[in-house]
Design a protein around this motif. Structure first.
Motif, PDB file in Angstrom:
ATOM      1  N   ALA A 145       0.829  -1.209   0.000  1.00 11.07           N
ATOM      2  CA  ALA A 145       0.000   0.000   0.000  1.00 11.07           C
ATOM      3  C   ALA A 145       0.865   1.260   0.000  1.00 11.07           C
ATOM      4  CB  ALA A 145      -0.926  -0.008   1.216  1.00 11.07           C
ATOM      5  N   MET A 146       1.966   1.215   0.742  1.00  4.45           N
ATOM      6  CA  MET A 146       2.861   2.376   0.766  1.00  4.45           C
ATOM      7  C   MET A 146       3.443   2.643  -0.616  1.00  4.45           C
ATOM      8  SD  MET A 146       4.861   2.257   4.443  1.00  4.45           S
ATOM      9  CE  MET A 146       5.962   0.956   3.923  1.00  4.45           C
ATOM     10  N   VAL A 147       3.888   1.588  -1.302  1.00  2.00           N
ATOM     11  CA  VAL A 147       4.468   1.756  -2.636  1.00  2.00           C
ATOM     12  C   VAL A 147       3.437   2.321  -3.601  1.00  2.00           C
ATOM     13  CG1 VAL A 147       5.399   0.524  -4.633  1.00  2.00           C
ATOM     14  CG2 VAL A 147       6.245   0.002  -2.354  1.00  2.00           C
ATOM     15  N   GLU A 148       2.194   1.822  -3.524  1.00  2.81           N
ATOM     16  CA  GLU A 148       1.163   2.311  -4.433  1.00  2.81           C
ATOM     17  C   GLU A 148       0.871   3.794  -4.216  1.00  2.81           C
ATOM     18  OE1 GLU A 148       0.082   0.986  -6.979  1.00  2.81           O
ATOM     19  OE2 GLU A 148       0.528  -1.134  -6.754  1.00  2.81           O
ATOM     20  N   LEU A 149       0.947   4.265  -2.966  1.00  5.00           N
ATOM     21  CA  LEU A 149       0.703   5.683  -2.703  1.00  5.00           C
ATOM     22  C   LEU A 149       1.903   6.546  -3.105  1.00  5.00           C
ATOM     23  CD1 LEU A 149      -1.184   5.648   0.714  1.00  5.00           C
ATOM     24  CD2 LEU A 149      -2.088   6.289  -1.514  1.00  5.00           C
ATOM     25  N   LEU A 150       3.097   6.035  -2.882  1.00  4.64           N
ATOM     26  CA  LEU A 150       4.292   6.807  -3.254  1.00  4.64           C
ATOM     27  C   LEU A 150       4.429   6.919  -4.770  1.00  4.64           C
ATOM     28  CD1 LEU A 150       6.814   5.341  -0.654  1.00  4.64           C
ATOM     29  CD2 LEU A 150       5.998   7.705  -0.719  1.00  4.64           C
ATOM     30  N   TYR A 151       4.238   5.797  -5.462  1.00  2.39           N
ATOM     31  CA  TYR A 151       4.392   5.803  -6.924  1.00  2.39           C
ATOM     32  C   TYR A 151       3.091   6.176  -7.641  1.00  2.39           C
ATOM     33  CZ  TYR A 151       4.976   4.163 -11.729  1.00  2.39           C
ATOM     34  OH  TYR A 151       5.007   4.092 -13.101  1.00  2.39           O
ATOM     35  N   GLY A 152       1.965   5.662  -7.150  1.00  6.11           N
ATOM     36  CA  GLY A 152       0.700   5.916  -7.836  1.00  6.11           C
ATOM     37  C   GLY A 152       0.130   7.288  -7.596  1.00  6.11           C
ATOM     38  N   CYS A 153       0.540   7.944  -6.501  1.00  2.47           N
ATOM     39  CA  CYS A 153       0.010   9.270  -6.172  1.00  2.47           C
ATOM     40  C   CYS A 153       1.093  10.344  -6.080  1.00  2.47           C
ATOM     41  CB  CYS A 153      -0.753   9.220  -4.852  1.00  2.47           C
ATOM     42  SG  CYS A 153      -2.134   8.066  -4.849  1.00  2.47           S
ATOM     43  N   GLY A 154       2.364   9.947  -6.129  1.00  2.00           N
ATOM     44  CA  GLY A 154       3.447  10.932  -6.100  1.00  2.00           C
ATOM     45  C   GLY A 154       3.614  11.621  -4.762  1.00  2.00           C
ATOM     46  N   LEU A 155       3.300  10.927  -3.658  1.00  2.00           N
ATOM     47  CA  LEU A 155       3.398  11.559  -2.342  1.00  2.00           C
ATOM     48  C   LEU A 155       4.847  11.681  -1.880  1.00  2.00           C
ATOM     49  CD1 LEU A 155       0.504   9.935  -0.265  1.00  2.00           C
ATOM     50  CD2 LEU A 155       0.416  11.772  -1.962  1.00  2.00           C
ATOM     51  N   ARG A 156       5.103  12.706  -1.094  1.00  2.00           N
ATOM     52  CA  ARG A 156       6.359  12.790  -0.351  1.00  2.00           C
ATOM     53  C   ARG A 156       6.261  11.821   0.824  1.00  2.00           C
ATOM     54  NH1 ARG A 156       4.735  18.272  -1.176  1.00  2.00           N
ATOM     55  NH2 ARG A 156       6.172  19.452  -2.517  1.00  2.00           N
ATOM     56  N   VAL A 157       7.420  11.356   1.298  1.00  2.00           N
ATOM     57  CA  VAL A 157       7.385  10.398   2.408  1.00  2.00           C
ATOM     58  C   VAL A 157       6.791  11.041   3.656  1.00  2.00           C
ATOM     59  CG1 VAL A 157       9.754  10.885   3.196  1.00  2.00           C
ATOM     60  CG2 VAL A 157       8.717   8.651   3.657  1.00  2.00           C
ATOM     61  N   GLY A 158       7.052  12.343   3.855  1.00  2.00           N
ATOM     62  CA  GLY A 158       6.475  13.040   5.003  1.00  2.00           C
ATOM     63  C   GLY A 158       4.960  13.139   4.907  1.00  2.00           C
ATOM     64  N   GLU A 159       4.438  13.251   3.693  1.00  2.00           N
ATOM     65  CA  GLU A 159       2.988  13.279   3.494  1.00  2.00           C
ATOM     66  C   GLU A 159       2.388  11.896   3.738  1.00  2.00           C
ATOM     67  OE1 GLU A 159       3.172  16.777   0.037  1.00  2.00           O
ATOM     68  OE2 GLU A 159       2.960  14.663  -0.518  1.00  2.00           O
ATOM     69  N   LEU A 160       3.125  10.870   3.345  1.00  2.00           N
ATOM     70  CA  LEU A 160       2.644   9.501   3.501  1.00  2.00           C
ATOM     71  C   LEU A 160       2.467   9.135   4.973  1.00  2.00           C
ATOM     72  CD1 LEU A 160       2.292   6.671   1.838  1.00  2.00           C
ATOM     73  CD2 LEU A 160       4.517   6.169   2.850  1.00  2.00           C
ATOM     74  N   VAL A 161       3.492   9.405   5.781  1.00  2.00           N
ATOM     75  CA  VAL A 161       3.451   8.944   7.172  1.00  2.00           C
ATOM     76  C   VAL A 161       2.499   9.778   8.028  1.00  2.00           C
ATOM     77  CG1 VAL A 161       5.763   7.949   7.075  1.00  2.00           C
ATOM     78  CG2 VAL A 161       5.494  10.320   7.840  1.00  2.00           C
ATOM     79  N   THR A 162       2.072  10.944   7.555  1.00  2.00           N
ATOM     80  CA  THR A 162       1.120  11.746   8.328  1.00  2.00           C
ATOM     81  C   THR A 162      -0.319  11.525   7.893  1.00  2.00           C
ATOM     82  OG1 THR A 162       1.535  13.625   6.842  1.00  2.00           O
ATOM     83  CG2 THR A 162       2.776  13.569   8.896  1.00  2.00           C
ATOM     84  N   LEU A 163      -0.558  10.590   6.987  1.00  2.00           N
ATOM     85  CA  LEU A 163      -1.924  10.279   6.579  1.00  2.00           C
ATOM     86  C   LEU A 163      -2.670   9.559   7.701  1.00  2.00           C
ATOM     87  CD1 LEU A 163      -1.524   8.979   2.900  1.00  2.00           C
ATOM     88  CD2 LEU A 163      -2.604  11.122   3.619  1.00  2.00           C
ATOM     89  N   ASP A 164      -3.933   9.946   7.891  1.00  2.00           N
ATOM     90  CA  ASP A 164      -4.826   9.225   8.793  1.00  2.00           C
ATOM     91  C   ASP A 164      -5.735   8.324   7.964  1.00  2.00           C
ATOM     92  OD1 ASP A 164      -3.712  10.450  10.945  1.00  2.00           O
ATOM     93  OD2 ASP A 164      -5.439  11.714  11.427  1.00  2.00           O
ATOM     94  N   MET A 165      -6.432   7.419   8.657  1.00  2.00           N
ATOM     95  CA  MET A 165      -7.330   6.510   7.952  1.00  2.00           C
ATOM     96  C   MET A 165      -8.595   7.218   7.467  1.00  2.00           C
ATOM     97  SD  MET A 165      -7.130   2.924  10.053  1.00  2.00           S
ATOM     98  CE  MET A 165      -7.316   3.655  11.689  1.00  2.00           C
ATOM     99  N   ALA A 166      -8.980   8.298   8.135  1.00  2.00           N
ATOM    100  CA  ALA A 166     -10.206   9.003   7.757  1.00  2.00           C
ATOM    101  C   ALA A 166     -10.094  10.456   8.199  1.00  2.00           C
ATOM    102  CB  ALA A 166     -11.414   8.332   8.397  1.00  2.00           C
ATOM    103  N   ALA A 167     -10.983  11.293   7.656  1.00  2.00           N
ATOM    104  CA  ALA A 167     -11.010  12.699   8.032  1.00  2.00           C
ATOM    105  C   ALA A 167     -11.474  12.844   9.477  1.00  2.00           C
ATOM    106  CB  ALA A 167     -11.949  13.469   7.105  1.00  2.00           C
ATOM    107  N   SER A 168     -10.945  13.856  10.175  1.00  2.00           N
ATOM    108  CA  SER A 168     -11.354  14.133  11.552  1.00  2.00           C
ATOM    109  C   SER A 168     -10.933  15.544  11.901  1.00  2.00           C
ATOM    110  CB  SER A 168     -10.719  13.137  12.531  1.00  2.00           C
ATOM    111  OG  SER A 168      -9.307  13.316  12.557  1.00  2.00           O
ATOM    112  N   ARG A 169     -11.536  16.059  12.953  1.00  2.00           N
ATOM    113  CA  ARG A 169     -11.131  17.395  13.411  1.00  2.00           C
ATOM    114  C   ARG A 169      -9.687  17.376  13.909  1.00  2.00           C
ATOM    115  NH1 ARG A 169     -15.918  19.175  17.386  1.00  2.00           N
ATOM    116  NH2 ARG A 169     -15.852  16.933  17.803  1.00  2.00           N
ATOM    117  N   GLU A 170      -9.291  16.252  14.485  1.00  2.00           N
ATOM    118  CA  GLU A 170      -7.907  16.128  14.965  1.00  2.00           C
ATOM    119  C   GLU A 170      -6.917  16.193  13.795  1.00  2.00           C
ATOM    120  OE1 GLU A 170     -10.380  14.213  15.816  1.00  2.00           O
ATOM    121  OE2 GLU A 170     -10.613  14.589  17.974  1.00  2.00           O
ATOM    122  N   ALA A 171      -7.274  15.554  12.678  1.00  2.00           N
ATOM    123  CA  ALA A 171      -6.411  15.605  11.503  1.00  2.00           C
ATOM    124  C   ALA A 171      -6.322  17.029  10.969  1.00  2.00           C
ATOM    125  CB  ALA A 171      -6.946  14.669  10.418  1.00  2.00           C
TER     126      ALA A 171
END
Length: 323
Positions: A145-171
């Motif tokens: 899943a990490m590879v698919e987001l890094l390559y399939g979406c072009g995310l930075r690694v810092g953006e990847l590790v700060t992703l939450d599973m769902a939207a929230s006020r805390e996020a």
């Protein structure tokens, strides 16, 4: 003034300056040695131009910079030499020997930025589709899943590790992003806190759903932030960038790639492959979250490299025929 007496006068000035930095400024012996070498070069140029060091002007320094650059010295190397010269002339000014510093506004030539390294399309697909059958299914699903987001979406690694599973006020308050599987997109928090929506491809959607099925099995007792994290480690804590680097390097080697892959290489590959297919620089800029399109334009150089290699390999007029 004869060159010999001119050189003697300059040598005396340099010796006094080196004594100053050695005794009064207490610089390390290695630093003093480097200053000595830089000033020796300056004195040589000054003798060749038949000008005393105290009479050197900015146009002299510019010419000498051009000579060093033309001789193959790097911009960084020239910048270090200029720094040594600049300090010498600051001291001469304090000593009342000169009215202005001839090195003050001189800058070294810019170093060309190296092109970002990107995988070929076949290599990127090979990495994404690799499955380590003897690996822990939990780790395999997460890493895929990490590879698919890094390559399939072009995310930075810092953006990847700060992703939450769902939207929230805390996020929102924490400046994090999240995954929205129903909308088929990742809401990403990039540099400067700017948010962008990146579409999830089919492969990323499948990989994420598979991971989330197993994600629930992470150890209990994690803190609230880790409990919301999309990617976690074995102990239930939010995955770190360093861990992503290590896992990706391992996966690329097991997949048989010649070069160990790091996260940003997948981002470069995403941008390069998308530009090759679409030619839409503005769309690539939006997907990468670049504030300035000039940052994105580096991928046009990568695209040209790809085309040039294809031309060299395939076109009958690419290489001269041997006699």
């Amino acid at each position: 003034m004869a060159q010999s007496s001119l050189a003697d006068e300059d040598a005396a000035l340099i010796e006094r300056y080196l004594e100053h930095v050695r005794v009064e400024k207490r610089l390390a012996a290695r630093t003093v040695t480097l200053y000595s070498l830089d000033l020796e070069k300056l004195a040589t140029y000054a003798v060749q131009a038949a000008v005393p060091l105290k009479d050197v002007q900015s146009h002299h320094v510019r010419r000498w910079v051009a000579q060093m650059h033309g001789g193959g010295r790097s911009g960084r190397g020239i910048a270090l030499i200029l720094s040594g010269w600049r300090g010498f002339y600051v001291w001469l000014g304090r000593e009342g020997r000169i009215a202005s510093n001839p090195v003050q506004d001189i800058r070294a030539p810019r170093q060309p930025h190296p092109l970002p390294k990107a995988l070929g399309v076949d290599e990127a697909v090979q990495l994404a589709e690799h499955h380590q059958v003897d690996d822990d299914p939990w780790l395999e699903a997460r890493d895929a899943a990490m590879v698919e987001l890094l390559y399939g979406c072009g995310l930075r690694v810092g953006e990847l590790v700060t992703l939450d599973m769902a939207a929230s006020r805390e996020a929102e308050r924490g400046g994090r992003g999240w995954i929205d599987l129903e909308a088929g997109e990742a809401q990403v928090r990039g540099k400067g806190g700017k948010r962008r929506a990146v579409p999830l491809g089919r492969a990323a959607d499948v990989a994420l759903r598979r991971w989330l099925e197993l994600r629930i099995a992470t150890p209990a007792g994690a803190d609230a932030d880790a409990a919301r994290a999309l990617f976690t480690g074995r102990y239930g804590t939010r995955l770190t960038s360093a861990s992503v680097w290590q896992r990706l390097k391992r996966r690329s080697l097991l997949a048989g790639l010649a070069t160990p892959v790091h996260p940003h290489m997948l981002r470069h590959s995403f941008a390069s492959h998308l530009l090759q297919s679409s030619g839409d620089l503005r769309a690539v800029q939006e997907l990468l979250g670049h504030a300035n399109i000039a940052t994105t334009q580096v991928y046009t150089r990568l695209d040209f490299q790809h085309l040039a290699k294809a031309y060299d390999a395939a076109h009958p007029r690419a290489k001269k025929s041997s006699p």
